[in-house]
Design an enzyme around this catalytic site. Structure first.
Site, PDB file in Angstrom:
ATOM      1  N   CYS A  51       0.827  -1.207   0.000  1.00 49.93           N
ATOM      2  CA  CYS A  51       0.000   0.000   0.000  1.00 49.93           C
ATOM      3  C   CYS A  51       0.867   1.264   0.000  1.00 49.93           C
ATOM      4  O   CYS A  51       1.837   1.364   0.740  1.00 49.93           O
ATOM      5  CB  CYS A  51      -0.919  -0.010   1.216  1.00 49.93           C
ATOM      6  N   CYS A  55       0.197   5.057   6.876  1.00 49.81           N
ATOM      7  CA  CYS A  55      -0.449   4.833   8.170  1.00 49.81           C
ATOM      8  C   CYS A  55       0.550   4.149   9.115  1.00 49.81           C
ATOM      9  O   CYS A  55       1.003   3.025   8.830  1.00 49.81           O
ATOM     10  CB  CYS A  55      -1.690   3.967   7.991  1.00 49.81           C
ATOM     11  N   CYS A  58       0.300   0.430  10.247  1.00 45.60           N
ATOM     12  CA  CYS A  58      -0.144  -0.621   9.327  1.00 45.60           C
ATOM     13  C   CYS A  58       0.964  -1.465   8.712  1.00 45.60           C
ATOM     14  O   CYS A  58       1.860  -0.963   8.035  1.00 45.60           O
ATOM     15  CB  CYS A  58      -0.985  -0.008   8.213  1.00 45.60           C
ATOM     16  N   CYS A  95     -16.328  -9.423   5.660  1.00 45.49           N
ATOM     17  CA  CYS A  95     -15.697  -8.155   5.313  1.00 45.49           C
ATOM     18  C   CYS A  95     -14.455  -8.392   4.452  1.00 45.49           C
ATOM     19  O   CYS A  95     -13.582  -9.174   4.805  1.00 45.49           O
ATOM     20  CB  CYS A  95     -15.331  -7.413   6.593  1.00 45.49           C
ATOM     21  N   CYS A 127     -19.459  -6.542   3.577  1.00 41.94           N
ATOM     22  CA  CYS A 127     -18.783  -5.307   3.974  1.00 41.94           C
ATOM     23  C   CYS A 127     -17.476  -5.238   3.189  1.00 41.94           C
ATOM     24  O   CYS A 127     -16.855  -6.265   2.929  1.00 41.94           O
ATOM     25  CB  CYS A 127     -18.503  -5.333   5.475  1.00 41.94           C
ATOM     26  N   CYS A 187     -19.534   1.792   8.547  1.00 41.66           N
ATOM     27  CA  CYS A 187     -18.751   1.137   9.589  1.00 41.66           C
ATOM     28  C   CYS A 187     -17.534   2.013   9.806  1.00 41.66           C
ATOM     29  O   CYS A 187     -16.700   2.153   8.906  1.00 41.66           O
ATOM     30  CB  CYS A 187     -18.346  -0.267   9.136  1.00 41.66           C
ATOM     31  N   ARG A 259     -17.877  -3.210  17.692  1.00 37.74           N
ATOM     32  CA  ARG A 259     -17.098  -4.410  17.366  1.00 37.74           C
ATOM     33  C   ARG A 259     -15.749  -4.418  18.079  1.00 37.74           C
ATOM     34  O   ARG A 259     -14.957  -3.506  17.923  1.00 37.74           O
ATOM     35  CB  ARG A 259     -16.896  -4.502  15.847  1.00 37.74           C
TER      36      ARG A 259
HETATM   37  N1  SAM Z   1      -6.736   0.427   3.046  1.00 36.33           N
HETATM   38  C1  SAM Z   1      -8.043   0.642   3.550  1.00 36.33           C
HETATM   39  C2  SAM Z   1      -8.103   1.769   4.550  1.00 36.33           C
HETATM   40  O1  SAM Z   1      -7.111   2.124   5.138  1.00 36.33           O
HETATM   41  O2  SAM Z   1      -9.195   2.305   4.715  1.00 36.33           O
HETATM   42  C3  SAM Z   1      -8.671  -0.598   4.168  1.00 36.33           C
HETATM   43  C4  SAM Z   1      -7.854  -1.559   5.021  1.00 36.33           C
HETATM   44  S1  SAM Z   1      -7.190  -0.914   6.546  1.00 36.33           S
HETATM   45  C5  SAM Z   1      -6.073  -2.207   6.991  1.00 36.33           C
HETATM   46  C6  SAM Z   1      -8.548  -1.001   7.689  1.00 36.33           C
HETATM   47  C7  SAM Z   1      -8.319  -0.574   9.103  1.00 36.33           C
HETATM   48  O3  SAM Z   1      -7.584  -1.541   9.809  1.00 36.33           O
HETATM   49  C8  SAM Z   1      -7.538   0.704   9.358  1.00 36.33           C
HETATM   50  O4  SAM Z   1      -8.305   1.853   9.182  1.00 36.33           O
HETATM   51  C9  SAM Z   1      -7.143   0.535  10.820  1.00 36.33           C
HETATM   52  O5  SAM Z   1      -8.111   1.111  11.663  1.00 36.33           O
HETATM   53  C10 SAM Z   1      -7.115  -0.973  11.006  1.00 36.33           C
HETATM   54  N2  SAM Z   1      -5.742  -1.431  11.281  1.00 36.33           N
HETATM   55  C11 SAM Z   1      -4.742  -1.551  10.385  1.00 36.33           C
HETATM   56  N3  SAM Z   1      -3.606  -1.978  10.978  1.00 36.33           N
HETATM   57  C12 SAM Z   1      -3.893  -2.113  12.294  1.00 36.33           C
HETATM   58  C13 SAM Z   1      -3.117  -2.500  13.426  1.00 36.33           C
HETATM   59  N4  SAM Z   1      -1.832  -2.798  13.334  1.00 36.33           N
HETATM   60  N5  SAM Z   1      -3.736  -2.539  14.641  1.00 36.33           N
HETATM   61  C14 SAM Z   1      -5.041  -2.224  14.744  1.00 36.33           C
HETATM   62  N6  SAM Z   1      -5.820  -1.843  13.695  1.00 36.33           N
HETATM   63  C15 SAM Z   1      -5.249  -1.772  12.499  1.00 36.33           C
HETATM   64  C1  DTB Z   2     -11.269  -2.638  11.527  1.00 34.16           C
HETATM   65  O1  DTB Z   2     -11.569  -1.609  12.143  1.00 34.16           O
HETATM   66  N1  DTB Z   2     -10.489  -3.596  11.954  1.00 34.16           N
HETATM   67  C2  DTB Z   2     -10.302  -4.623  10.964  1.00 34.16           C
HETATM   68  C3  DTB Z   2     -11.315  -4.207   9.883  1.00 34.16           C
HETATM   69  N2  DTB Z   2     -11.737  -2.922  10.324  1.00 34.16           N
HETATM   70  C4  DTB Z   2     -10.909  -4.166   8.461  1.00 34.16           C
HETATM   71  C5  DTB Z   2      -8.873  -4.690  10.468  1.00 34.16           C
HETATM   72  C6  DTB Z   2      -7.874  -4.946  11.541  1.00 34.16           C
HETATM   73  C7  DTB Z   2      -6.544  -5.106  10.904  1.00 34.16           C
HETATM   74  C8  DTB Z   2      -5.482  -5.456  11.892  1.00 34.16           C
HETATM   75  C9  DTB Z   2      -4.138  -5.518  11.256  1.00 34.16           C
HETATM   76  C10 DTB Z   2      -3.954  -6.627  10.276  1.00 34.16           C
HETATM   77  O2  DTB Z   2      -4.362  -7.789  10.511  1.00 34.16           O
HETATM   78  O3  DTB Z   2      -3.326  -6.393   9.230  1.00 34.16           O
HETATM   79 FE1  SF4 Z   3      -2.900   1.234   3.313  1.00 33.79          FE
HETATM   80 FE2  SF4 Z   3      -2.819   0.092   5.694  1.00 33.79          FE
HETATM   81 FE3  SF4 Z   3      -3.263   2.695   5.496  1.00 33.79          FE
HETATM   82 FE4  SF4 Z   3      -5.167   0.974   4.676  1.00 33.79          FE
HETATM   83  S1  SF4 Z   3      -4.437   1.240   6.756  1.00 33.79           S
HETATM   84  S2  SF4 Z   3      -4.449   2.803   3.614  1.00 33.79           S
HETATM   85  S3  SF4 Z   3      -3.861  -0.698   3.911  1.00 33.79           S
HETATM   86  S4  SF4 Z   3      -1.384   1.626   4.900  1.00 33.79           S
END
Ligand code: SAM
Ligand code: DTB
Ligand code: SF4
Length: 316
Positions: A51, A55, A58, A95, A127, A187, A259
């Site tokens: 990506c 973030c 992430c 989802c 979702c 959501c 959730r």
């Molecule tokens: N790329 C899209 C976005 O950012 O909207 C969708 C996928 S993103 C992984 C969805 C959500 O996962 C993020 O907004 C964040 O709240 C959650 N998330 C990602 N990495 C995480 C982590 N290490 N711990 C907890 N939540 C996480």
């Molecule tokens: C949300 O708030 N939590 C989920 C779902 N929406 C998509 C994602 C959590 C991702 C945790 C980090 C990972 O497994 O990569």
């Molecule tokens: Fe990309 Fe992760 Fe940010 Fe979603 S949360 S936009 S997958 S870097």
């Protein structure tokens, strides 16, 4: 139903003595739910890693060395097979997550629309979380049968700047408006454990509760400290903080599904049960979230059995 909570009012609730907070949250919960049912949701990463966003939490951001292998968009059949097993295991919501900054029109989006149609045909709530989307894209998702779109605000407007620089809070809010305008349910939630203050947490909740209608679904995540990300070495937060967050969300948004999302591996059984008592009524099940770990199915089911909790049945 209120949409005008001030930060101070939210702080007052959030900071209540824990037992008072739990009592209020549980009372709000019982007014609208209170049937010992917890919705089982299944999560699948349909497009993993690589990506372009930054973030800080992430593991899928290409710029951090996290060991997550970038993979192309899955084939529809593979996604439908996963959705079908999830349904067998008791899921009522499925989802699909993609590590995209935004959706681009073209064959990949068309494939996601096909996935949505297929998952819906299985009788599951569909979702998606695909990054930013336009109103037109939201309408096409709606047409394909999408029930909910996940797009988190993650934290307060102030804290957000320290966590993500490649897109703004206002862009996030615009996508949420597009989702709502297309008639898809919203959501939207956040993460704790990123070094935010209690005010940041409460500002996030106030922002969510200011939406009219409230988001139908509010995921509360505990940061999964993924090695290689800038937040990898954050000190862990006490799980009671999750309980406070869940309880406050439940009180502010009494009809929403709250959730208990990422971070359950860091919580013992009792902490998870406290979150359910505080008003969480949904979990993601299965050994993997998108790229990180989650409790084993058997353990979750054993916990449910011990606590007399049963999975929410599909809506007729
Ligand atoms: N790329 C899209 C976005 O950012 O909207 C969708 C996928 S993103 C992984 C969805 C959500 O996962 C993020 O907004 C964040 O709240 C959650 N998330 C990602 N990495 C995480 C982590 N290490 N711990 C907890 N939540 C996480
Ligand atoms: C949300 O708030 N939590 C989920 C779902 N929406 C998509 C994602 C959590 C991702 C945790 C980090 C990972 O497994 O990569
Ligand atoms: Fe990309 Fe992760 Fe940010 Fe979603 S949360 S936009 S997958 S870097």
């Amino acid at each position: 139903m209120r949409h005008d909570w001030s930060l101070q009012e939210v702080r007052q609730i959030h900071d209540l003595p824990l037992l008072d907070l739990l009592f209020r949250a549980q009372s709000a919960h019982r007014e609208h739910f209170g049937d010992n049912k917890v919705q089982l949701c299944s999560l699948l990463s349909v497009k993993t890693g690589g990506c372009p966003e930054d973030c800080a939490y992430c593991p899928q951001a290409a710029r951090y060395q996290t060991g997550v292998q970038a993979e192309p968009l899955l084939q529809t059949e593979a996604v439908l097979a996963a959705a079908s097993s999830a349904r067998e295991a008791g899921a009522t919501r499925f989802c699909m997550g993609a590590a995209w900054r935004e959706v681009k029109d073209g064959p990949q989006f068309d494939r996601v629309l096909e996935m949505v149609r297929g998952v819906k045909a299985l009788g599951l709530e569909t979702c998606c979380t695909l990054g930013m989307i336009t109103l037109d894209q939201a309408r096409r998702l709606k047409e394909a049968g999408l029930h909910a779109y996940n797009h988190n605000l993650d934290t307060s407007r102030d804290k957000y700047r320290e966590i993500i620089s490649t897109r703004s809070y206002d862009e996030r809010l615009q996508t949420l408006r597009n989702v709502r305008a297309a008639g898809i349910t919203v959501c939207c939630g956040g993460i704790i454990g990123m070094g935010e203050s209690p005010d940041d947490r409460c500002a996030l909740l106030a922002e969510l509760a200011s939406m009219d209608p409230h988001p139908e679904s509010v995921p509360i995540n505990l940061l999964v400290r993924a090695p290689g990300t800038p937040l990898a070495d954050r000190p862990p937060v006490a799980t009671i903080e999750m309980v406070r967050m869940v309880a406050t969300a439940r009180i502010l948004m009494p009809r929403s599904m709250v959730r208990l999302s990422a971070g359950r591996l860091q919580m013992n059984e009792e902490a998870q049960l406290l979150c359910l008592m505080a008003g969480a009524n949904s979990i993601f099940f299965g050994e993997k979230l998108l790229t990180t770990g989650n409790p084993e199915y058997g353990e979750d089911m054993a916990l449910f059995a011990r606590a007399g909790i049963s999975p929410l049945e599909p809506r007729p």
